[in-house]
Every structure is written in C-alpha cells, then in structure tokens.
Design an enzyme around this catalytic site. Structure first.
Site, PDB file in Angstrom:
ATOM      1  N   ASP A  63      23.367  31.657  46.182  1.00  0.00           N
ATOM      2  CA  ASP A  63      23.648  32.974  47.713  1.00  0.00           C
ATOM      3  C   ASP A  63      22.652  33.855  48.523  1.00  0.00           C
ATOM      4  O   ASP A  63      21.502  33.973  47.730  1.00  0.00           O
ATOM      5  CB  ASP A  63      25.087  33.152  47.446  1.00  0.00           C
ATOM      6  N   ASN A 132      36.503  38.162  39.764  1.00  0.00           N
ATOM      7  CA  ASN A 132      37.755  37.573  40.302  1.00  0.00           C
ATOM      8  C   ASN A 132      37.235  35.548  40.206  1.00  0.00           C
ATOM      9  O   ASN A 132      38.420  35.135  40.750  1.00  0.00           O
ATOM     10  CB  ASN A 132      37.540  38.017  42.180  1.00  0.00           C
ATOM     11  N   HIS A 134      34.710  34.086  40.413  1.00  0.00           N
ATOM     12  CA  HIS A 134      33.940  33.582  41.663  1.00  0.00           C
ATOM     13  C   HIS A 134      31.973  32.873  40.832  1.00  0.00           C
ATOM     14  O   HIS A 134      32.235  33.170  40.592  1.00  0.00           O
ATOM     15  CB  HIS A 134      33.811  34.216  43.555  1.00  0.00           C
ATOM     16  N   GLU A 139      34.699  32.135  46.604  1.00  0.00           N
ATOM     17  CA  GLU A 139      35.562  33.086  46.302  1.00  0.00           C
ATOM     18  C   GLU A 139      37.267  32.249  46.057  1.00  0.00           C
ATOM     19  O   GLU A 139      37.357  31.089  46.294  1.00  0.00           O
ATOM     20  CB  GLU A 139      35.891  33.462  47.317  1.00  0.00           C
TER      21      GLU A 139
END
Ligand code: GLP
Length: 241
Positions: A63, A132, A134, A139
């Site tokens: 990413d 969270n 991800h 996400e």
C-alpha cells in the site's frame, strides 16, 4: 492455516528473519512488502542477521499513501528503502512499485494490478494487521473481490498512524492498496502481529465471525495463510491455550 506463537517478540523476529532470508534468495519470487511498526524490527533483523545476502526476488509494495511525493520520507516507499531495500544490492528491475510519479492514482492502481497479474501474482505477501482488522489498507467493508484501488483511510487508522506525521491533519486521507483479491491470490500470506495491543483484533480475525467488518478474517479461507504471533498478541486466542 499455520499458526506460530513465539515466546517473545525477539524470538519471533529472529525466526521470521531466517524464513524471510530464504524467500529473498528465491529467483523469480514475487514478494509483497508491508510497512508499519510490526515490520520495522523484522527488516532490521534481516539486515543484521542476513546482511550478506543478494536478493533474487522481486519486490512489490502492499500500500502507499496518496498526496505525498514518492520520495517523501513519510511515504511507504521511503520506509521500505530505509528499513530494508537500501541495505542490499538490488537491481532496479527487481523493484515493482506503483507508478505514482507518472500516473494519476486510479491509473497507477490499474497499472499496478495489471503488472502484478502479468507477473503471475504474489509468491509471498507480508501483512500486519490494523487495530480495526485492516490488511494493507483494506479497511472494514472491503470486499473479498476487491483489487488494487484508491481507498479512503479510516479515521481510526489515521489516528493510529498519526505518529508518522506528528499531526492528525497531516495524515493522508487516501491510499492506494492491493485489494483482498490480490492477497487471496498470493501463494502464501504471512500475517504478523506483536504485542498485547493487537491481542483482541487477532482473536477476532482468527476466531471470530468471518466478515467484511474484520477484513483480516477473510484471509482464513486462504490455504497458504501463515500467522506469526508473539505470546502477547496470541493472549486472547482460545485455541492456542
Ligand atoms: C498501517 C499499514 C498496514 C499495517 C498496519 C499495522 O496502516 N498501512 O500495512 O500492516 O497499519 O501497522 P502497525 O504494524 O504499525 O501496527
């Protein structure tokens, strides 16, 4: 799924560094690199323990923030150079990064996805896990069929990554990320988590409901998933007790 729980973070990193050094030597292997506080000590251990090796693999990145120059010291590309790539003799044609310096983000995402498909997909992809759930910057809500694309970064992720920028207002709001489909097409996924702060999300990802609410849980369908934890990150798992 193969689960490794090491007694300490340093034991985990030493073991991973040895495995990664083997992967680095494999000609033609497509290796996906991740960034973040979980990966930095791994790369440091590889440099320290296996500093003589000549990598034969090709390198992809998981990413990248949008809105930063690619050579901005806070970019993930800079992170990978600083922590790993600059320490080894690596040919330019072994580096396969999104062409954000010459293409607009959406076009760079398409180009990156096509190049990766032409290369036959990833052999090994390193992955951390966000607080969270991800993976990459897929996400919560990301679909298993998602491919390389421009995404909005969750507010909670921006807060978690604030330390890289000093001020929340400076944390980019968008990123380019490999999609879950790209990850599920990799031959092996190495999901790494260290420390107590990851224990709850690791347990949700590995033992909770498989759901797009926790993107890492979707990786459990992958036969080549290898999970590497230290004892603290594994402390909320019921199965490893
Ligand atoms: C960041 C990165 C991810 C990374 C994750 C965990 O936002 N984009 O690739 O795996 O969050 O980061 P850390 O290892 O610092 O906890």
């Amino acid at each position: 799924m193969e689960l490794t729980v090491a007694p300490s973070a340093s034991a985990l990193y030493a073991q991973l560094a040895s495995r990664l050094s083997t992967v680095l030597r494999e000609p033609g292997l497509q290796l996906g690199l991740a960034t973040g506080t979980t990966m930095a000590p791994l790369y440091q251990a590889v440099v320290k323990l296996h500093g003589q090796l000549r990598p034969a693999a090709s390198f992809w990145m998981l990413d990248e923030y949008l809105g930063l120059a690619v050579d901005d010291p806070r970019s993930y590309r800079s992170f990978l150079h600083q922590h790993l790539l600059a320490h080894f003799p690596i040919d330019k044609n072994q580096l396969e990064f999104p062409a954000l310096e010459r293409l607009a983000p959406a076009a760079a995402a398409r180009d990156y996805d096509e190049r990766l498909s032409r290369a036959g997909g990833l052999g090994v992809q390193l992955l951390g896990i966000g607080m969270n759930g991800h993976v990459g910057l897929n996400e919560p809500g990301s679909l298993p069929a998602s491919r390389t694309r421009v995404v909005d970064i969750a507010e909670s992720t921006r807060v978690s990554n604030q330390h890289e920028f000093g001020d929340l207002a400076l944390v980019p709001t968008q990123a380019l990320t490999l999609g879950l489909a790209n990850l599920l097409e990799a031959k092996e996924l190495w999901l790494i988590a260290v420390g107590e702060r990851k224990a709850k999300i690791v347990a949700r990802a590995l033992e909770g409901r498989v759901s797009t609410d926790v993107p890492a849980s979707l990786l459990r369908a992958h036969p080549g998933l290898r999970v590497f934890l230290d004892a603290a990150a594994a402390s909320e798992l019921t199965a490893s007790r």
